[in-house]
Design an enzyme around this catalytic site. Structure first.
Site, PDB file in Angstrom:
ATOM      1  N   THR A   1      -3.112   2.670  -5.059  1.00  0.00           N
ATOM      2  CA  THR A   1      -3.245   1.229  -4.839  1.00  0.00           C
ATOM      3  C   THR A   1      -3.595   0.935  -3.381  1.00  0.00           C
ATOM      4  O   THR A   1      -4.343   0.016  -3.078  1.00  0.00           O
ATOM      5  CB  THR A   1      -1.928   0.510  -5.202  1.00  0.00           C
ATOM      6  OG1 THR A   1      -1.483   0.952  -6.480  1.00  0.00           O
ATOM      7  CG2 THR A   1      -2.110  -0.995  -5.236  1.00  0.00           C
TER       8      THR A   1
ATOM      9  N   SER B   1       3.484   2.344   4.030  1.00  0.00           N
ATOM     10  CA  SER B   1       3.978   0.981   3.821  1.00  0.00           C
ATOM     11  C   SER B   1       5.503   0.921   3.740  1.00  0.00           C
ATOM     12  O   SER B   1       6.193   1.339   4.661  1.00  0.00           O
ATOM     13  CB  SER B   1       3.324   0.399   2.572  1.00  0.00           C
ATOM     14  OG  SER B   1       3.649  -0.953   2.445  1.00  0.00           O
ATOM     15  N   HIS B   2       6.011   0.460   2.610  1.00  0.00           N
ATOM     16  CA  HIS B   2       7.445   0.232   2.441  1.00  0.00           C
ATOM     17  C   HIS B   2       8.176   1.483   1.991  1.00  0.00           C
ATOM     18  O   HIS B   2       9.383   1.448   1.791  1.00  0.00           O
ATOM     19  CB  HIS B   2       7.639  -0.877   1.418  1.00  0.00           C
ATOM     20  CG  HIS B   2       6.855  -0.605   0.170  1.00  0.00           C
ATOM     21  ND1 HIS B   2       5.486  -0.751   0.115  1.00  0.00           N
ATOM     22  CD2 HIS B   2       7.229  -0.136  -1.032  1.00  0.00           C
ATOM     23  CE1 HIS B   2       5.056  -0.395  -1.070  1.00  0.00           C
ATOM     24  NE2 HIS B   2       6.089  -0.013  -1.790  1.00  0.00           N
TER      25      HIS B   2
ATOM     26  N   LYS C   1      -4.770   5.533   5.138  1.00  0.00           N
ATOM     27  CA  LYS C   1      -5.644   4.583   4.453  1.00  0.00           C
ATOM     28  C   LYS C   1      -6.826   4.294   5.359  1.00  0.00           C
ATOM     29  O   LYS C   1      -6.661   4.224   6.583  1.00  0.00           O
ATOM     30  CB  LYS C   1      -4.812   3.317   4.220  1.00  0.00           C
ATOM     31  CG  LYS C   1      -5.529   2.180   3.578  1.00  0.00           C
ATOM     32  CD  LYS C   1      -4.519   1.131   3.129  1.00  0.00           C
ATOM     33  CE  LYS C   1      -4.269   0.134   4.232  1.00  0.00           C
ATOM     34  NZ  LYS C   1      -3.860  -1.177   3.698  1.00  0.00           N
TER      35      LYS C   1
ATOM     36  N   ASP D   1       8.111  -5.161   6.217  1.00  0.00           N
ATOM     37  CA  ASP D   1       8.207  -3.783   5.736  1.00  0.00           C
ATOM     38  C   ASP D   1       7.740  -2.769   6.779  1.00  0.00           C
ATOM     39  O   ASP D   1       7.454  -3.125   7.921  1.00  0.00           O
ATOM     40  CB  ASP D   1       7.406  -3.614   4.437  1.00  0.00           C
ATOM     41  CG  ASP D   1       5.912  -3.613   4.668  1.00  0.00           C
ATOM     42  OD1 ASP D   1       5.466  -4.317   5.595  1.00  0.00           O
ATOM     43  OD2 ASP D   1       5.182  -2.923   3.941  1.00  0.00           O
TER      44      ASP D   1
ATOM     45  N   ASP E   1       5.022  -1.155   7.547  1.00  0.00           N
ATOM     46  CA  ASP E   1       3.785  -1.345   8.321  1.00  0.00           C
ATOM     47  C   ASP E   1       3.491  -2.818   8.604  1.00  0.00           C
ATOM     48  O   ASP E   1       2.417  -3.149   9.097  1.00  0.00           O
ATOM     49  CB  ASP E   1       2.600  -0.694   7.600  1.00  0.00           C
ATOM     50  CG  ASP E   1       2.346  -1.314   6.241  1.00  0.00           C
ATOM     51  OD1 ASP E   1       3.300  -1.804   5.618  1.00  0.00           O
ATOM     52  OD2 ASP E   1       1.184  -1.310   5.797  1.00  0.00           O
TER      53      ASP E   1
ATOM     54  N   ASP F   1       3.012  -5.549   6.728  1.00  0.00           N
ATOM     55  CA  ASP F   1       2.166  -6.462   5.954  1.00  0.00           C
ATOM     56  C   ASP F   1       2.957  -7.248   4.900  1.00  0.00           C
ATOM     57  O   ASP F   1       2.482  -8.258   4.397  1.00  0.00           O
ATOM     58  CB  ASP F   1       0.963  -5.738   5.328  1.00  0.00           C
ATOM     59  CG  ASP F   1       1.349  -4.583   4.447  1.00  0.00           C
ATOM     60  OD1 ASP F   1       2.564  -4.288   4.322  1.00  0.00           O
ATOM     61  OD2 ASP F   1       0.438  -3.947   3.881  1.00  0.00           O
ATOM     62  N   ARG F   2       4.182  -6.804   4.586  1.00  0.00           N
ATOM     63  CA  ARG F   2       4.978  -7.554   3.598  1.00  0.00           C
ATOM     64  C   ARG F   2       5.970  -8.490   4.284  1.00  0.00           C
ATOM     65  O   ARG F   2       6.354  -8.254   5.429  1.00  0.00           O
ATOM     66  CB  ARG F   2       5.793  -6.593   2.732  1.00  0.00           C
ATOM     67  CG  ARG F   2       4.962  -5.756   1.832  1.00  0.00           C
ATOM     68  CD  ARG F   2       5.846  -4.955   0.894  1.00  0.00           C
ATOM     69  NE  ARG F   2       4.978  -4.248  -0.047  1.00  0.00           N
ATOM     70  CZ  ARG F   2       5.367  -3.744  -1.193  1.00  0.00           C
ATOM     71  NH1 ARG F   2       6.623  -3.851  -1.570  1.00  0.00           N
ATOM     72  NH2 ARG F   2       4.512  -3.135  -1.989  1.00  0.00           N
TER      73      ARG F   2
ATOM     74  N   SER G   1       4.622  -8.909  -4.890  1.00  0.00           N
ATOM     75  CA  SER G   1       5.313  -7.814  -4.221  1.00  0.00           C
ATOM     76  C   SER G   1       5.518  -8.121  -2.736  1.00  0.00           C
ATOM     77  O   SER G   1       5.330  -7.254  -1.896  1.00  0.00           O
ATOM     78  CB  SER G   1       4.508  -6.533  -4.409  1.00  0.00           C
ATOM     79  OG  SER G   1       3.166  -6.741  -3.995  1.00  0.00           O
TER      80      SER G   1
ATOM     81  N   LYS H   1      -2.656  -8.257   3.892  1.00  0.00           N
ATOM     82  CA  LYS H   1      -1.546  -9.190   3.867  1.00  0.00           C
ATOM     83  C   LYS H   1      -0.834  -9.093   5.206  1.00  0.00           C
ATOM     84  O   LYS H   1      -0.978  -8.100   5.915  1.00  0.00           O
ATOM     85  CB  LYS H   1      -0.619  -8.917   2.692  1.00  0.00           C
ATOM     86  CG  LYS H   1      -0.064  -7.513   2.622  1.00  0.00           C
ATOM     87  CD  LYS H   1       0.598  -7.314   1.269  1.00  0.00           C
ATOM     88  CE  LYS H   1       1.120  -5.901   1.116  1.00  0.00           C
ATOM     89  NZ  LYS H   1       0.514  -5.189  -0.005  1.00  0.00           N
TER      90      LYS H   1
ATOM     91  N   ARG I   1       6.454  -0.835 -13.947  1.00  0.00           N
ATOM     92  CA  ARG I   1       6.828  -2.182 -13.535  1.00  0.00           C
ATOM     93  C   ARG I   1       6.686  -3.131 -14.719  1.00  0.00           C
ATOM     94  O   ARG I   1       5.645  -3.171 -15.378  1.00  0.00           O
ATOM     95  CB  ARG I   1       5.937  -2.665 -12.392  1.00  0.00           C
ATOM     96  CG  ARG I   1       5.867  -1.710 -11.200  1.00  0.00           C
ATOM     97  CD  ARG I   1       5.450  -2.467  -9.938  1.00  0.00           C
ATOM     98  NE  ARG I   1       5.082  -1.599  -8.836  1.00  0.00           N
ATOM     99  CZ  ARG I   1       5.943  -0.917  -8.083  1.00  0.00           C
ATOM    100  NH1 ARG I   1       7.233  -0.987  -8.330  1.00  0.00           N
ATOM    101  NH2 ARG I   1       5.514  -0.155  -7.086  1.00  0.00           N
TER     102      ARG I   1
HETATM  103  C1  G1P Z   1       2.587  -2.051  -4.813  1.00  0.00           C
HETATM  104  C2  G1P Z   1       2.605  -3.515  -5.160  1.00  0.00           C
HETATM  105  C3  G1P Z   1       1.250  -4.129  -4.904  1.00  0.00           C
HETATM  106  C4  G1P Z   1       0.847  -3.881  -3.451  1.00  0.00           C
HETATM  107  C5  G1P Z   1       0.943  -2.404  -3.127  1.00  0.00           C
HETATM  108  C6  G1P Z   1       0.706  -2.138  -1.650  1.00  0.00           C
HETATM  109  O1  G1P Z   1       1.637  -1.373  -5.601  1.00  0.00           O
HETATM  110  O2  G1P Z   1       2.997  -3.711  -6.502  1.00  0.00           O
HETATM  111  O3  G1P Z   1       1.278  -5.490  -5.196  1.00  0.00           O
HETATM  112  O4  G1P Z   1      -0.445  -4.326  -3.207  1.00  0.00           O
HETATM  113  O5  G1P Z   1       2.242  -1.909  -3.453  1.00  0.00           O
HETATM  114  O6  G1P Z   1       1.631  -2.778  -0.833  1.00  0.00           O
HETATM  115  P1  G1P Z   1       2.007  -0.551  -6.938  1.00  0.00           P
HETATM  116  O7  G1P Z   1       3.093   0.429  -6.554  1.00  0.00           O
HETATM  117  O8  G1P Z   1       2.555  -1.564  -7.904  1.00  0.00           O
HETATM  118  O9  G1P Z   1       0.741   0.068  -7.392  1.00  0.00           O
HETATM  119 ZN    ZN Z   2       3.194  -2.523   3.682  1.00  0.00          ZN
END
Ligand code: G1P
Ligand code: ZN
Length: 543
Positions: free
Chosen positions: A18, A113-114, A126, A277, A279, A281-282, A365, A376, A496
């Site tokens: 993603t 990320s998170h 990325k 989070d 990085d 962006d959240r 998310s 974001k 999910r």
């Molecule tokens: C998750 C979130 C999605 C977000 C992505 C990156 O992806 O659900 O909305 O864009 O992290 O932060 P997923 O693990 O669902 O593929």
């Molecule tokens: Zn992030």
């Protein structure tokens, strides 16, 4: 000093998900793993010759070493210049901004990320394009294809570059420009929001807690909130980025940001709380005793953005990911602007933003953003909320309640079943997928299935098609559930389940969320058998 050409062979499992490639850190540290992937990126974008890139990340474990490898590979392949955040630090939105501000050819963001960081946790890489946004699927597909045929990579033989002092050095023929990671981003925020009004609000005693979760937003939040806006020192907590995020799971939701939640629900709660989070962006925003669901946050921001200087002229449209609640669509309709429903992942907003068809975007998310960058942006969302609070002179609870009275309420929740064995997850999804055609008309929990499909998206700008983006089951009363597999996990499969139910009001706007959604939750189990097939009693994380 010379260029080394190293023979290599394809390594399994380098398909970007993603949001870039995320793996266990130790896997990323294996010989050739990072190098293969970076070479694949450079090949997929048509080489590095003469190009300028941005490089930075959330400071997680292995990032300093990875930064040196990326620099040496860019230098070996003729890049002209790489702009690096000091100590290889850059939040994702700040990286996006630097890519755009300096009109570069793209950038490398080192982050998962998170996901937690550390030698036994996760690392990620990325590539973002010249527009500042994540590479679209056409490019990530090309990167993946390149990882499957790679035979060699090239890197410059040299000592490590000093990334701790601001200024320019040479790595062979390439300029490495080390920049302050915060300043340009903070300046951009000043152009969008009414800093004098926010300073006045803090000066009049407005109290806030910002939990940076030992991740990258600490220095940004400290500079903007405490230094530029005069919030009391200590407003930012966990403000020093650490390679393992202090053992925290840097994901701003009620489960992982529990310290912030308990502060905001305590008798001495500040007026406003927020977290970001790994990085940056959240975001999660919380009022006193008031949690704001991300889908609601997007709707409130859409309805009120015009109160901030950067959006005074109004917005042109709003986009949300498909599993995000339809609350923002209702606002768009009232405003008479376009709304779009895209697959999960920020990369799908890029074309709409570039084409000037939307101003705001959001995901359930904990992601919200606008056309100021192509990612974001956690702090941006926090500042827009602050600007709205300063203008409306109401509490978060009052703003939310007024919003629901006005538009009705989209009750919403996401249930995550984490680390399922792949075959179990595939059985659940595959089973429901196979039955999609026969569901319409079925009655469950007093609701009737109106539609059932596998979401396929045709990009309105370039016509590209993305299939299999989630199974969605809609009911005649407007309720729905969506099931999809995560594309960011690094352990087994995460399933999910997204749940939504609309209540028009005026009654029923204050129900407990899980109770309000109970019929939809039961209908989802009856149709998808998640608990039954997985043997789990329930989800691991509910947001
Ligand atoms: C998750 C979130 C999605 C977000 C992505 C990156 O992806 O659900 O909305 O864009 O992290 O932060 P997923 O693990 O669902 O593929
Ligand atoms: Zn992030």
């Amino acid at each position: 000093m010379s260029i080394l050409t190293v023979a290599t062979q394809p390594i399994e499992g380098q398909k970007p998900g993603t949001s870039g490639l995320r793996k266990k850190t130790r896997q990323f540290m294996q010989p050739h793993f990072l190098e293969n992937f970076v070479q694949a990126i450079l090949d997929a974008i048509g080489g590095a010759a003469g190009k300028t890139f941005v490089l930075g990340g959330d400071g997680r474990y292995f990032a300093p070493q990875a930064a040196q490898v990326i620099l040496r590979m860019c230098a070996a392949q003729g890049a002209a210049r790489v702009i690096v955040g000091q100590n290889a630090l850059l939040s994702t939105p700040a990286a996006s901004h630097l890519i755009r501000l300096n009109k570069t050819d793209g950038g490398f963001i080192m982050s998962a990320s998170h996901n937690p960081g550390g030698p036994d946790e996760d690392f990620g890489l990325k590539f973002n394009m010249a527009n500042g946004g994540p590479a679209p699927e056409s490019v990530t597909d090309a990167i993946f294809a390149a990882t499957r045929t790679i035979t060699e990579y090239r890197l410059f033989e040299a000592q490590n570059v000093d990334l701790s002092s601001i200024g320019e050095t040479m790595l062979g023929p390439m300029v490495v420009a080390v920049v302050d990671p915060v300043a340009d981003y903070a300046d951009l925020m000043e152009t969008l929001f009414d800093f004098p009004a926010l300073s006045a609000m803090f000066a009049s005693g407005f109290r806030m807690q910002f939990d940076a979760m030992c991740a990258i937003t600490g220095p940004y939040a400290t500079e903007i909130l405490e230094h530029r806006l005069g919030a009391t020192p200590g407003t930012v907590v966990n403000g020093t980025p650490l390679p393992d995020f202090g053992g925290m799971h840097p994901d701003p939701n009620p489960v992982w940001a529990h310290d912030l939640m308990s502060a905001m629900f305590s008798p001495d709660a500040p007026d406003f709380g927020a977290a970001s989070d790994g990085d940056g962006d959240r975001n999660m925003v919380v009022g006193r005793e008031t949690y704001v669901a991300p889908s609601d946050s997007l709707a409130v921001l859409t309805a009120n953005a015009h109160l901030a200087p950067g959006y005074r002229g109004g917005i042109v449209g709003v986009a949300r990911s498909m599993p995000t609640s339809a609350a923002a669509d209702r606002v768009a309709e009232r405003l008479g602007v376009a709304s779009f429903e895209t697959p999960t992942g920020w990369k799908f907003f890029g074309n709409l933003l570039d084409a000037g068809r939307v101003t705001l975007c959001g995901e359930e998310s904990f992601g919200t953003g606008s056309d100021h960058v192509r990612e974001k942006d956690g702090l941006w969302a926090v500042l827009l909320w602050l600007n709205i609070l300063a203008e409306r002179r109401q509490s978060v609870a009052e703003i939310l309640a007024a919003h629901w009275r006005d538009y009705g309420r989209n009750y919403y929740s996401r249930h995550d079943y984490e680390a399922l064995p792949d075959d179990v997850a595939n059985r659940i999804v595959g089973g429901l997928q196979a039955r999609l055609g026969e569901l319409a008309g079925q009655e469950l929990e007093g609701m009737t299935v109106a539609s059932a499909d596998d979401f396929s998206y045709t990009d309105p700008v370039d016509g590209s098609v993305s299939e299999h983006q989630g199974l969605r089951i809609g009911f005649t009363d407007g309720s729905r559930f969506v099931i999809r597999l995560s594309g960011t996990g690094t352990e087994g499969a995460t399933l999910r389940l997204y749940l939504e139910r609309y209540v028009a009001g005026p009654d029923g706007l204050d129900l407990d969320v899980q109770e309000a959604l109970a019929p939809v939750i039961d209908a989802a189990e009856a149709l998808a058998h998640i608990r039954e097939i997985s043997g789990r009693e329930g989800p691991q994380v509910i947001t």
